[in-house]
Design a protein around this motif. Sequence first.
Motif, PDB file in Angstrom:
ATOM      1  N   GLY A   8      12.733  86.149 130.040  1.00  0.00           N
ATOM      2  CA  GLY A   8      11.294  85.985 129.891  1.00  0.00           C
ATOM      3  C   GLY A   8      10.754  86.109 128.487  1.00  0.00           C
ATOM      4  N   LEU A   9      11.621  86.117 127.470  1.00  0.00           N
ATOM      5  CA  LEU A   9      11.149  86.136 126.090  1.00  0.00           C
ATOM      6  C   LEU A   9      10.906  84.714 125.596  1.00  0.00           C
ATOM      7  N   ARG A  10       9.863  84.553 124.801  1.00  0.00           N
ATOM      8  CA  ARG A  10       9.623  83.264 124.146  1.00  0.00           C
ATOM      9  C   ARG A  10      10.177  83.354 122.725  1.00  0.00           C
ATOM     10  N   LEU A  11      11.195  82.557 122.458  1.00  0.00           N
ATOM     11  CA  LEU A  11      11.834  82.550 121.154  1.00  0.00           C
ATOM     12  C   LEU A  11      11.487  81.272 120.399  1.00  0.00           C
ATOM     13  N   SER A  12      11.417  81.381 119.091  1.00  0.00           N
ATOM     14  CA  SER A  12      11.034  80.238 118.271  1.00  0.00           C
ATOM     15  C   SER A  12      12.225  79.714 117.479  1.00  0.00           C
ATOM     16  N   TYR A  13      12.122  78.459 117.089  1.00  0.00           N
ATOM     17  CA  TYR A  13      13.125  77.846 116.236  1.00  0.00           C
ATOM     18  C   TYR A  13      12.457  76.741 115.439  1.00  0.00           C
ATOM     19  N   GLU A  14      13.089  76.339 114.346  1.00  0.00           N
ATOM     20  CA  GLU A  14      12.575  75.229 113.560  1.00  0.00           C
ATOM     21  C   GLU A  14      13.624  74.148 113.461  1.00  0.00           C
ATOM     22  N   GLY A  19      20.016  63.737 111.303  1.00  0.00           N
ATOM     23  CA  GLY A  19      21.423  63.589 111.653  1.00  0.00           C
ATOM     24  C   GLY A  19      21.770  64.402 112.882  1.00  0.00           C
ATOM     25  N   PRO A  20      23.058  64.530 113.188  1.00  0.00           N
ATOM     26  CA  PRO A  20      23.486  65.303 114.359  1.00  0.00           C
ATOM     27  C   PRO A  20      22.978  66.737 114.286  1.00  0.00           C
ATOM     28  N   GLU A  21      22.674  67.309 115.434  1.00  0.00           N
ATOM     29  CA  GLU A  21      22.123  68.663 115.466  1.00  0.00           C
ATOM     30  C   GLU A  21      23.188  69.711 115.152  1.00  0.00           C
ATOM     31  N   LEU A  22      22.797  70.682 114.357  1.00  0.00           N
ATOM     32  CA  LEU A  22      23.623  71.847 114.052  1.00  0.00           C
ATOM     33  C   LEU A  22      22.784  73.076 114.366  1.00  0.00           C
ATOM     34  N   VAL A  23      23.151  73.803 115.403  1.00  0.00           N
ATOM     35  CA  VAL A  23      22.419  75.014 115.796  1.00  0.00           C
ATOM     36  C   VAL A  23      22.852  76.153 114.885  1.00  0.00           C
ATOM     37  N   VAL A  24      21.874  76.869 114.339  1.00  0.00           N
ATOM     38  CA  VAL A  24      22.137  77.919 113.358  1.00  0.00           C
ATOM     39  C   VAL A  24      21.584  79.245 113.868  1.00  0.00           C
ATOM     40  N   HIS A  25      22.470  80.248 113.928  1.00  0.00           N
ATOM     41  CA  HIS A  25      22.039  81.604 114.286  1.00  0.00           C
ATOM     42  C   HIS A  25      22.158  82.473 113.035  1.00  0.00           C
ATOM     43  N   PRO A  26      21.048  82.925 112.465  1.00  0.00           N
ATOM     44  CA  PRO A  26      21.084  83.728 111.243  1.00  0.00           C
ATOM     45  C   PRO A  26      21.545  85.159 111.501  1.00  0.00           C
ATOM     46  N   GLY A  27      21.663  85.911 110.433  1.00  0.00           N
ATOM     47  CA  GLY A  27      22.177  87.268 110.526  1.00  0.00           C
ATOM     48  C   GLY A  27      21.101  88.320 110.526  1.00  0.00           C
ATOM     49  N   ASP A  44      20.573  67.484 104.744  1.00  0.00           N
ATOM     50  CA  ASP A  44      20.750  66.105 104.292  1.00  0.00           C
ATOM     51  C   ASP A  44      21.701  65.334 105.192  1.00  0.00           C
ATOM     52  N   ARG A  45      22.454  66.072 106.029  1.00  0.00           N
ATOM     53  CA  ARG A  45      23.427  65.439 106.909  1.00  0.00           C
ATOM     54  C   ARG A  45      23.232  65.797 108.379  1.00  0.00           C
ATOM     55  N   HIS A  46      22.481  66.860 108.626  1.00  0.00           N
ATOM     56  CA  HIS A  46      22.328  67.357 109.985  1.00  0.00           C
ATOM     57  C   HIS A  46      20.895  67.766 110.261  1.00  0.00           C
ATOM     58  N   THR A  47      20.503  67.663 111.512  1.00  0.00           N
ATOM     59  CA  THR A  47      19.255  68.259 111.954  1.00  0.00           C
ATOM     60  C   THR A  47      19.546  69.723 112.238  1.00  0.00           C
ATOM     61  N   LEU A  48      19.052  70.595 111.371  1.00  0.00           N
ATOM     62  CA  LEU A  48      19.294  72.020 111.518  1.00  0.00           C
ATOM     63  C   LEU A  48      18.318  72.592 112.544  1.00  0.00           C
ATOM     64  N   VAL A  49      18.855  73.188 113.577  1.00  0.00           N
ATOM     65  CA  VAL A  49      18.043  73.876 114.587  1.00  0.00           C
ATOM     66  C   VAL A  49      18.240  75.362 114.318  1.00  0.00           C
ATOM     67  N   ILE A  50      17.296  75.955 113.577  1.00  0.00           N
ATOM     68  CA  ILE A  50      17.455  77.329 113.088  1.00  0.00           C
ATOM     69  C   ILE A  50      16.679  78.287 113.988  1.00  0.00           C
ATOM     70  N   ASP A  87      24.868  69.022 125.949  1.00  0.00           N
ATOM     71  CA  ASP A  87      26.028  69.375 126.755  1.00  0.00           C
ATOM     72  C   ASP A  87      26.972  70.250 125.938  1.00  0.00           C
ATOM     73  N   ARG A  88      27.170  69.885 124.668  1.00  0.00           N
ATOM     74  CA  ARG A  88      27.975  70.657 123.726  1.00  0.00           C
ATOM     75  C   ARG A  88      27.220  70.686 122.409  1.00  0.00           C
ATOM     76  N   MET A  89      27.398  71.747 121.646  1.00  0.00           N
ATOM     77  CA  MET A  89      26.668  71.847 120.392  1.00  0.00           C
ATOM     78  C   MET A  89      27.574  72.274 119.243  1.00  0.00           C
ATOM     79  N   GLN A  90      27.226  71.791 118.060  1.00  0.00           N
ATOM     80  CA  GLN A  90      27.796  72.318 116.839  1.00  0.00           C
ATOM     81  C   GLN A  90      27.044  73.603 116.524  1.00  0.00           C
ATOM     82  N   LEU A  91      27.777  74.667 116.195  1.00  0.00           N
ATOM     83  CA  LEU A  91      27.170  75.982 116.051  1.00  0.00           C
ATOM     84  C   LEU A  91      27.623  76.637 114.764  1.00  0.00           C
ATOM     85  N   LEU A  92      26.664  77.134 113.991  1.00  0.00           N
ATOM     86  CA  LEU A  92      26.937  77.896 112.773  1.00  0.00           C
ATOM     87  C   LEU A  92      26.316  79.269 112.915  1.00  0.00           C
TER      88      LEU A  92
END
Length: 279
Positions: A8-14, A19-27, A44-50, A87-92
């Motif tokens: 039930g938490l609302r989380l934000s991302y930018e 380009g292809p999506e790259l999901v980013v989880h910061p520290g 410049d190469r990926h759509t960063l989903v931070i 279905d599958r994601m690139q993850l950093l």
Amino acid sequence: MKFMTAGGLRLSYERVGTGPELVVHPGGPGFSTTYLGDLAGLGDRHTLVILSPRGTGESDRPADPRDYHLDDYVSDLEALREHLGLDRMQLLGYSHGGVVAQGYASGHPERVSRLVLAVTLARFGPEQESATKASREKRSGETWYPDAIAASEEELGSATDDEMRDNAMRGMPFYFARFGPAEAAYVDTFRSDPINADAQRAFGSELPNLDLRTRLEKITAPTLVITGEDDFICGPVCAHEISAAIPGAREVIVPDAGHMVVFEQRQIFHDEIAAFLGS
């Protein structure tokens, strides 16, 4: 942009870049995403989903101060994947985000197509503790050292968010291979950001028993493990341990860089990750 977690938490991302999506989880944990900047220009190469993890940025803060453990963060990543319709994601994962990414990729191997583990660890055992101590002592002649080492040894069990932030800023020089005017200016960009003390305390309580080594062999995605040669907390000893445990993992140790390799060696960080994701 926001999405709802199972709890039930609302989380934000930018979303940044094309380009292809790259999901980013910061520290952090508990830091905002500001310190990542533009992630060395990888947009410049990926759509960063931070993602702004729970309790940071515009993401909801859990009512229970204990709700910041690894399984909570992993669950949030799965909710984000579902929200994005991937279905599958690139993850950093960067730093603590890399711990979360290891937890996610080992628990949901079929959902990760490529994995980047940046300046992170699988555990903090005797070898890691010894490396951290040696790295700190190597800088004992620096003018900032007395205050930074004092900050690292302070007891912060009941610290407020502001007290935790002030303490973190005092210890920040350790996070660089060398700390000069450019590094100080970089730190100033996030010096006033809030830090979530609850998230910091929860990770501090979890870290002594954290050991992901037996889970890493379950990761099936091609994996890049990258860290700074002079990272005092998640350096080569941590990278070696992770890359040895993940089948086929590629390891990159970046020279003349500490924990903030995304800033210190921006071009190398960009090129290594871009080449890996594009291979």
